[in-house]
Design an enzyme around this catalytic site. Structure first.
Site, short mmCIF file in Angstrom:
data_model
loop_
_atom_site.label_atom_id
_atom_site.label_comp_id
_atom_site.label_asym_id
_atom_site.label_seq_id
_atom_site.Cartn_x
_atom_site.Cartn_y
_atom_site.Cartn_z
CE LYS A 20 43.54 37.65 33.92
NZ LYS A 20 42.88 38.38 35.01
CG ASN A 21 39.51 38.38 33.28
OD1 ASN A 21 40.25 37.85 34.12
ND2 ASN A 21 39.68 39.61 32.84
CB CYS A 114 44.81 45.49 43.58
SG CYS A 114 43.72 45.89 42.24
NE ARG A 119 39.84 45.45 40.56
CZ ARG A 119 40.42 44.37 40.02
NH1 ARG A 119 41.69 44.14 40.20
NH2 ARG A 119 39.71 43.54 39.28
CG ASP A 301 41.07 44.06 31.36
OD1 ASP A 301 41.15 44.85 32.30
OD2 ASP A 301 40.44 42.99 31.42
NE ARG A 393 47.71 38.00 39.02
CZ ARG A 393 47.18 38.75 39.97
NH1 ARG A 393 47.90 39.72 40.50
NH2 ARG A 393 45.97 38.52 40.40
C1 EPZ Z 1 36.87 42.30 35.96
O1 EPZ Z 1 37.26 42.84 37.23
C2 EPZ Z 1 38.12 41.72 35.35
N1 EPZ Z 1 38.63 40.67 36.23
C3 EPZ Z 1 39.16 42.81 35.16
O2 EPZ Z 1 40.28 42.25 34.52
C4 EPZ Z 1 38.56 43.91 34.26
O3 EPZ Z 1 39.48 44.98 34.17
C5 EPZ Z 1 37.25 44.41 34.86
O4 EPZ Z 1 36.34 43.30 35.09
C6 EPZ Z 1 36.52 45.41 33.97
O5 EPZ Z 1 36.29 44.86 32.71
C7 EPZ Z 1 38.11 39.45 36.15
O6 EPZ Z 1 37.18 39.17 35.39
C8 EPZ Z 1 38.72 38.40 37.02
P1 EPZ Z 1 34.31 45.40 37.95
P2 EPZ Z 1 36.15 43.26 38.29
O7 EPZ Z 1 33.63 44.83 39.13
O8 EPZ Z 1 35.06 42.25 38.26
C9 EPZ Z 1 33.95 49.30 40.69
C10 EPZ Z 1 42.61 41.98 34.10
O9 EPZ Z 1 43.59 42.72 33.86
N2 EPZ Z 1 33.18 48.45 41.63
O10 EPZ Z 1 33.55 45.52 36.68
O11 EPZ Z 1 36.85 43.53 39.57
C11 EPZ Z 1 35.43 48.92 40.66
O12 EPZ Z 1 36.13 49.51 41.74
C12 EPZ Z 1 41.58 42.37 35.13
O13 EPZ Z 1 42.44 40.88 33.55
C13 EPZ Z 1 32.57 49.02 42.72
O14 EPZ Z 1 32.63 50.24 42.92
O15 EPZ Z 1 35.66 44.61 37.65
C14 EPZ Z 1 35.85 49.42 39.33
O16 EPZ Z 1 36.16 50.78 39.38
C15 EPZ Z 1 41.93 43.45 36.03
N3 EPZ Z 1 31.89 48.21 43.59
C16 EPZ Z 1 34.59 49.21 38.46
O17 EPZ Z 1 33.52 49.07 39.37
C17 EPZ Z 1 31.79 46.86 43.40
O18 EPZ Z 1 31.15 46.17 44.22
C18 EPZ Z 1 34.64 47.99 37.55
O19 EPZ Z 1 34.88 46.83 38.32
C19 EPZ Z 1 32.40 46.29 42.27
C20 EPZ Z 1 33.10 47.10 41.39
#
Ligand code: EPZ
Length: 417
Positions: A20-21, A114, A119, A301, A393
């Site tokens: 998915k991701n 969420c 996030r 995850d 999802r």
């Molecule tokens: C991706 O989310 C995945 N989603 C998530 O999968 C996964 O848990 C996550 O990466 C971590 O591996 C998709 O790929 C669609 P991040 P993403 O940006 O991109 C903080 C699932 O269950 N952050 O690496 O949103 C954020 O708040 C899902 O399949 C900032 O502070 O993850 C979090 O604490 C859920 N500022 C951390 O970084 C930003 O601008 C990691 O988020 C961006 C992120």
């Protein structure tokens, strides 16, 4: 809702779907070109449907051909996606970079917080500003303009998956080279890099850095999405919780590295071949200490289904969540099934119990739902998992695949459906 009569071992082989991701950013990459992009091994999931609806709303045509999806249309995307589709799924925010790069302007709603945490998208926005975008926030909408994006050097304070993908997408159509320091290097991010290279951008990885050399125009491409390591890990953890022997087929075993090390540490037998991994569970698991981390660390995850398996381990496990601040929606529900879990800030202390007993529980998000299914499969008696639409999802054919492993599981319509 999902109903499970649990307490029996799992045995057999389960085929793993496309990730998915990896599929989601690949769908948004199609916005970068007027030529057709053909994506193979795309899973049929609710989030994938949302992404396809979004690119269609932006002007693309989409058709499925066997297991592949073809996305095509000559004209550049329209400047603004429908707020409802962005609100439905956070990954939709990845359309910002491509729309801006193609049209010189974009208007995209900010995704809200969420169930797993606030996030924010500050790293996406800071990075795009470094590439020359003029960004303004107006009533929860991001309004972006750029006379032409220019490559630049961006340092990410945290190796965010989404921010790295956003900058790779925008950098692929920027003039010159974009250098992202401290990028995320999850297999799904690398997969996007491969697709962008196939479209004509040059993406190259170094030690804690990724570079993308942009092109004025990108071409179409044919790309096979990598297998879903999180789906595979969930089935391996289900075996760890229930006992038995489970083989996941069609995976890249290296993508599962941290999980396999931890399963061995928990005294499971783990074998791997070129594209499969098998776990054999003869005894109770040993307790573990695990901390979630960006790749190649233990994936956040898989933290919820891991906790489910550890509720039945011998001894006390310590699980620390460092990626998201609120990814514990499964914990009170596992306690209702008889687990002994104490939360101290971002750490869970999981005291293994002899058995879980089925009851009615509810999924708060996708991976919390996966954790409840894993626990329900191991629990004695009947478990009813409500709000099971979350699982659609991220897990293609979940019920059928688990039945193939000998589980007694079935699905009934919830009131929402
Ligand atoms: C991706 O989310 C995945 N989603 C998530 O999968 C996964 O848990 C996550 O990466 C971590 O591996 C998709 O790929 C669609 P991040 P993403 O940006 O991109 C903080 C699932 O269950 N952050 O690496 O949103 C954020 O708040 C899902 O399949 C900032 O502070 O993850 C979090 O604490 C859920 N500022 C951390 O970084 C930003 O601008 C990691 O988020 C961006 C992120």
């Amino acid at each position: 809702m999902i109903l499970i009569r649990g307490g029996r071992p799992l045995r057999g082989e389960v085929p793993i779907s496309g990730a998915k991701n990896a599929a989601l950013p690949a769908i948004f990459a199609s916005l970068l070109t007027s030529e057709p992009v053909r994506l193979e091994n795309v899973p049929r999931l609710a989030d994938v449907e949302t992404a396809l609806q979004l690119v269609q709303a932006l002007g693309k045509r989409v058709r499925w051909e066997a297991g592949a999806v073809v996305i095509e249309q000559q004209a550049p995307p329209t400047a603004s996606p429908p707020a409802e589709l962005v609100g439905r799924m956070r990954a939709s925010f990845l359309c910002l970079g491509p729309i801006l790069a193609r049209r010189g302007q974009a208007r995209v709603p900010l995704p809200g917080g969420c169930a797993i945490g606030a996030r924010p998208v500050d790293l996406h926005l800071k990075g795009l500003a470094r590439l020359g975008a003029d960004l303004r926030l107006r009533e929860r909408w991001v309004e972006a303009k750029a006379a032409g994006l220019r490559g630049g050097e961006v340092y990410l304070d945290y190796p965010s998956v989404g921010a790295t993908e956003q900058l790779l997408l925008a950098g692929a159509l920027a003039e010159g080279e974009t250098v992202i320091l401290n990028p995320a290097r999850e297999p799904e991010v690398e997969d996007l890099g491969r697709l962008l290279s196939a479209m004509g951008a040059e993406v190259s990885w170094g030690e804690k850095v990724v570079r993308v050399r942009g092109r004025a125009e990108l071409g179409g491409a044919r790309h096979r999405v990598i297998p879903d390591r999180i789906e595979a890990g969930t089935y391996l953890l289900a075996a760890a919780a229930c006992g038995g022997t489970v083989r996941v087929r069609g995976v890249v075993p290296q993508h599962l590295g941290a999980l396999l090390v931890k399963l061995r540490e928990a005294a499971l037998e783990v074998e791997r071949g070129r594209d499969w991994v098998e776990v054999v569970v003869k005894d109770r698991l040993q307790a573990l200490t695990v901390e979630t981390r960006p790749h190649p660390g233990f994936p956040t995850d898989l933290q919820p289904p891991l906790v489910s398996a550890l509720t039945l381990a011998r001894g006390e496990s310590v699980v620390r969540e460092t990626v998201f601040e609120n990814r514990f929606g499964h914990v009170p529900e596992l306690v209702r099934l008889g687990a002994e879990i104490r939360r101290q800030g971002q750490t869970l202390l999981v005291q293994g119990v002899e058995r879980l007993v089925g009851t009615r529980v509810a999924a708060s998000d996708l991976r919390a739902g996966a954790a409840l299914v894993v626990a329900g499969l191991a629990a004695h008696g009947c478990t009813q998992v409500e709000r099971a639409w979350h699982l659609r999802r991220g897990y293609q054919g979940l019920v059928e695949k688990l039945r193939g492993l000998g589980a007694e599981i079935w699905e009934e319509a919830d009131c929402r459906e």
